[in-house]
Design a protein around this motif. Structure first.
Motif: not given
Length: 322
Positions: A38-39, A54-59, A117-122
């Motif tokens: 999706a991204f 995409c980083l914060l709203v799902p959280a 996990v999102a930050l690790l993927k980058g």
């Protein structure tokens, strides 16, 4: 719903035995699916907004969902509007805040897992930072090695641009490295905070390790039997009422706990060393002088409401509220 009960039961057991490991695993899998299918970074002025959303709203959505799936949340807020006058009391308000912080600590597992996990993927951080319209940041990121950086930074996450591939990959590697550093720092911070909080809670525990283990077993059994007894009694009451309705007969008398009794056993419980009660229900049935008398039932005090120490948080364990 009946078909989902085995899965719900399994999830509840995993939460108590593995410390929300299943929630973390599901969150990681969801993030992987979303980022893979999706991204897609727009590579224009929307980079910063799109990446952060995409980083914060799902959280945020996972945090709200965790609140909704927690029994503690509904135990805390149900009937709260009828207790407004009590919120003015400092002790009551402080207890309310402590329980809410316990709920929040549990609810933060899924959103923090998503962000880490999102930050690790980058990929989200990469899209967001290439769209950051901050002159100081761009000058620090860009150098003479990246001539297109200052003017076309937002295009770097996308293929098929006029920017040389080597220059694009070199700059993206730097941004992803920064993202991964932030991810590991977040994981280390959460792990350290959780360890210290657990140590502090266990240090101030009023009971020993073995009694705490027994208490956990009792709490699980009481919860299981409460669900079973509630279901059986509700079935008997419904059957009696329907029989009376269709056969046009007077209903046979049945004893039901009064409203005040339900309110008492729905409060939170704090262990005190001067008694041996393992739950608010245990305290209620042991301190009520005459269980046959509804007035006596209502007279049982619950001065321990909203006081559940962190070491004994399992007594009001979070379970999926369906």
């Amino acid at each position: 719903m009946d078909k989902l009960k085995p899965l719900i039961t399994f999830t509840q057991k995993q939460q108590s035995n593995l410390g929300f490991g299943l929630i973390t695993l599901l969150t990681v899998g969801s993030e992987h699916i979303f980022s893979a299918f999706a991204f897609k970074c727009p590579c224009n002025d929307w980079n910063f907004v799109y990446g952060n959303v995409c980083l914060l709203v799902p959280a945020l959505a996972l945090l709200i969902l965790s609140y909704m799936l927690s029994n503690k949340t509904w135990k805390l807020v149900t009937g709260l509007c009828h207790r407004k006058y009590r919120l003015c009391r400092i002790r009551y308000a402080f207890g309310f805040l402590c329980v809410f912080l316990q709920i929040t600590t549990t609810a933060m597992v899924a959103p923090l897992s998503w962000i880490a996990v999102a930050l690790l993927k980058g990929v989200y951080f990469e899209c967001s930072m290439t769209g950051a319209n901050v002159t100081l940041f761009r000058h620090q990121l860009c150098s003479q090695k990246f001539p297109h950086c200052l003017t076309e930074l937002e295009k770097f996450p996308c293929d098929g641009t006029s920017i040389p591939q080597s220059e694009r990959l070199a700059l993206l590697t730097i941004i992803r490295a920064e993202s991964q550093v932030l991810g590991w720092l977040l994981i280390a911070s959460v792990a350290t905070f959780t360890f210290l909080l657990t140590c502090l809670a266990r240090c101030y525990s009023p009971i020993s390790y073995m009694q705490l283990k027994f208490w956990r077993m009792y709490s699980d059994k009481e919860s299981d039997f409460l669900d079973s007894f509630t279901s059986q009694h509700a079935e008997k009451l419904a059957k009696r009422n329907l029989t009376s309705f269709f056969e046009l007969t007077k209903p046979t008398p049945m004893k039901n706990p009064p409203k005040q009794a339900w309110e008492k056993i729905s409060s939170f419980y704090k262990y005190r060393s001067m008694n041996d009660y393992y739950s608010i229900l245990h305290k209620y049935v042991c301190t009520c002088e005459d269980l046959e008398n509804p007035a006596a039932r209502a007279s049982v005090r619950s001065e321990n409401e909203f006081s559940s120490p962190a070491a004994l948080a399992f007594l009001d364990d979070d379970k999926i509220a369906l």
